[in-house]
Design an enzyme around this catalytic site. Structure first.
Site, PDB file in Angstrom:
ATOM      1  N   GLU A   1      17.194  -3.469   6.472  1.00 55.40           N
ATOM      2  CA  GLU A   1      16.046  -4.091   7.148  1.00 55.40           C
ATOM      3  C   GLU A   1      14.756  -3.636   6.482  1.00 55.40           C
ATOM      4  O   GLU A   1      14.521  -2.433   6.325  1.00 55.40           O
ATOM      5  CB  GLU A   1      16.026  -3.685   8.628  1.00 55.40           C
ATOM      6  CG  GLU A   1      14.869  -4.312   9.393  1.00 55.40           C
ATOM      7  CD  GLU A   1      14.799  -3.805  10.822  1.00 55.40           C
ATOM      8  OE1 GLU A   1      15.166  -4.562  11.722  1.00 55.40           O
ATOM      9  OE2 GLU A   1      14.387  -2.648  11.034  1.00 55.40           O
TER      10      GLU A   1
ATOM     11  N   GLU B   1       0.824  -1.204   0.000  1.00 53.99           N
ATOM     12  CA  GLU B   1       0.000   0.000   0.000  1.00 53.99           C
ATOM     13  C   GLU B   1       0.868   1.267   0.000  1.00 53.99           C
ATOM     14  O   GLU B   1       0.588   2.210  -0.718  1.00 53.99           O
ATOM     15  CB  GLU B   1      -0.917  -0.042   1.245  1.00 53.99           C
ATOM     16  CG  GLU B   1      -1.783   1.171   1.481  1.00 53.99           C
ATOM     17  CD  GLU B   1      -2.831   1.381   0.398  1.00 53.99           C
ATOM     18  OE1 GLU B   1      -3.067   0.455  -0.408  1.00 53.99           O
ATOM     19  OE2 GLU B   1      -3.394   2.493   0.343  1.00 53.99           O
TER      20      GLU B   1
HETATM   21  P1  0O2 Z   1      14.422   3.038  15.266  1.00 53.56           P
HETATM   22  O1  0O2 Z   1      14.475   4.354  15.965  1.00 53.56           O
HETATM   23  O2  0O2 Z   1      13.080   2.746  14.713  1.00 53.56           O
HETATM   24  O3  0O2 Z   1      15.512   2.882  14.253  1.00 53.56           O
HETATM   25  P2  0O2 Z   1      17.220  -7.628  18.658  1.00 53.56           P
HETATM   26  O4  0O2 Z   1      18.559  -7.741  19.298  1.00 53.56           O
HETATM   27  O5  0O2 Z   1      17.139  -8.288  17.341  1.00 53.56           O
HETATM   28  O6  0O2 Z   1      16.074  -7.961  19.583  1.00 53.56           O
HETATM   29  P3  0O2 Z   1      17.089  -5.081  17.299  1.00 53.56           P
HETATM   30  O7  0O2 Z   1      18.380  -5.165  16.568  1.00 53.56           O
HETATM   31  O8  0O2 Z   1      16.718  -3.720  17.821  1.00 53.56           O
HETATM   32  O9  0O2 Z   1      17.025  -6.045  18.549  1.00 53.56           O
HETATM   33  O10 0O2 Z   1      16.029  -5.656  16.354  1.00 53.56           O
HETATM   34  P4  0O2 Z   1      14.457  -5.581  16.452  1.00 53.56           P
HETATM   35  O11 0O2 Z   1      13.975  -5.844  17.822  1.00 53.56           O
HETATM   36  O12 0O2 Z   1      14.001  -6.458  15.372  1.00 53.56           O
HETATM   37  O13 0O2 Z   1      14.143  -4.035  16.161  1.00 53.56           O
HETATM   38  C1  0O2 Z   1      14.548  -3.388  15.003  1.00 53.56           C
HETATM   39  C2  0O2 Z   1      13.628  -2.214  14.760  1.00 53.56           C
HETATM   40  O14 0O2 Z   1      12.259  -2.645  14.877  1.00 53.56           O
HETATM   41  C3  0O2 Z   1      13.739  -1.092  15.776  1.00 53.56           C
HETATM   42  O15 0O2 Z   1      14.808  -0.264  15.463  1.00 53.56           O
HETATM   43  C4  0O2 Z   1      12.389  -0.414  15.604  1.00 53.56           C
HETATM   44  O16 0O2 Z   1      12.338   0.332  14.401  1.00 53.56           O
HETATM   45  C5  0O2 Z   1      11.476  -1.592  15.448  1.00 53.56           C
HETATM   46  N1  0O2 Z   1      11.001  -2.030  16.780  1.00 53.56           N
HETATM   47  C6  0O2 Z   1      11.372  -3.111  17.457  1.00 53.56           C
HETATM   48  N2  0O2 Z   1      10.736  -3.187  18.633  1.00 53.56           N
HETATM   49  C7  0O2 Z   1       9.918  -2.103  18.696  1.00 53.56           C
HETATM   50  C8  0O2 Z   1       8.956  -1.630  19.673  1.00 53.56           C
HETATM   51  O17 0O2 Z   1       8.733  -2.218  20.726  1.00 53.56           O
HETATM   52  N3  0O2 Z   1       8.314  -0.471  19.356  1.00 53.56           N
HETATM   53  C9  0O2 Z   1       8.510   0.207  18.192  1.00 53.56           C
HETATM   54  N4  0O2 Z   1       7.810   1.325  17.974  1.00 53.56           N
HETATM   55  N5  0O2 Z   1       9.407  -0.214  17.268  1.00 53.56           N
HETATM   56  C10 0O2 Z   1      10.091  -1.355  17.518  1.00 53.56           C
HETATM   57  P5  0O2 Z   1      15.446   0.695  16.563  1.00 53.56           P
HETATM   58  O18 0O2 Z   1      16.860   0.919  16.213  1.00 53.56           O
HETATM   59  O19 0O2 Z   1      15.188   0.125  17.919  1.00 53.56           O
HETATM   60  O20 0O2 Z   1      14.624   1.994  16.472  1.00 53.56           O
END
Ligand code: 0O2
Length: 274
Positions: A140, A41
């Protein structure tokens, strides 16, 4: 690290984000121009800001020398879908591509995070061509529904506001709304066929109208003025009737008229009289 070194480091990621968003947007265009429903979308992309990279490096104890290997989301693309059912379709599209190598998939759609976060993540290796030659980087791709995106956007802002220490009463509300989003997505899935039908006919009507207008515009400079005004009047009448079958009929008839001009040796698609 000097700012200009950051720029050199982030340059390939910037190119990757621009290329990837263009590629997904083009897929969307291809579906739409064929009058087909597209599981994509919206597409957005961003390169992580230097401050956000620094914060994550500190949080995850990442050395600068390991940055590109360990931080998978310096380049990020977000694909928004209308329905949960569209998510696996988009993942399949990515798996089938020859220009994106999947390294890892994280299914937070079926395995919601503790925070309430839902989204499907695909980490890819992607090659960009720089001045210095080819460079493979990680990116990603986050795939989620409009509902999930609404929740994530709000939660992200609250994380920022409370510096990752969201008060308990707000956290509870966020969990409740995450459950509400699951319900909303399920309800939307139940009427998915009807919504898709309506959107397909809207798209079909828009494509037909664009083709008709294009043909009329081309005929305008070549055909008899009286005939053109008659065609135009007829078109307005058919268009205002809001009847798709009538519009299809009119489109076919107009094609026959255009074919007549072609038979007379007038190639009006190029605007040239041959
Ligand atoms: P930003 O500011 O968006 O760039 P892991 O070690 O794999 O658990 P990782 O590397 O942070 O941790 O991977 P994960 O959990 O897959 O998260 C990657 C991105 O997914 C995050 O990047 C967020 O964009 C999103 N994300 C993950 N968990 C959450 C959450 O609880 N809330 C929100 N709103 N977004 C989430 P960044 O760098 O954390 O943040």
């Amino acid at each position: 690290m000097d700012i200009h070194i950051w720029r050199d480091l982030l340059d390939p990621y910037d190119l990757a984000v621009r290329e990837l968003t263009t590629k997904f947007e083009h897929l969307r265009y291809e579906y739409r121009s064929r009058g087909l429903y597209c599981p994509i979308e919206q597409v957005t992309g961003r390169v992580k800001t230097i401050s956000s990279i620094l914060d994550k490096m500190q949080k995850k104890q990442i050395d600068l020398s390991d940055l590109e290997e360990r931080m998978e989301d310096i380049a990020g693309v977000r694909i928004i879908c209308q329905f949960v059912e569209d998510i696996p379709k988009v993942v399949h599209m990515i798996r089938e591509r020859g220009d994106m190598e999947i390294l890892l998939e994280k299914d937070y759609v079926n395995h919601m995070k503790e925070s309430g976060y839902r989204s499907y993540h695909v980490i890819i290796r992607y090659e960009v061509q720089m001045m210095s030659g080819p460079k493979k980087i990680q990116a990603e791709i986050q795939i989620r529904t409009l509902g999930m995106n609404f929740w994530c956007t709000i939660e992200h802002s609250l994380q920022y506001k409370y510096k990752h220490n969201i008060p308990e009463h707000i956290r509870e509300k966020l969990l409740k709304s995450a459950d509400a989003i699951v319900l909303l997505d399920n309800e939307m899935s139940a009427v998915r066929e009807e919504i898709m039908d309506a959107q397909n006919s809207m798209q079909h009507q828009a494509n037909l109208t664009a083709e008709i207008l294009n043909t009329i515009q081309n005929l305008y400079s070549l055909a008899n003025k009286r005939e053109i005004s008659k065609i135009q009047e007829e078109f307005y009448e058919v268009y205002q009737s809001n009847d798709l079958e009538k519009l299809e009929r009119f489109h076919r008839q107009l094609d026959i008229i255009a074919e007549g001009y072609r038979a007379q040796g007038i190639d009006f698609t190029s605007g040239d009289v041959t």
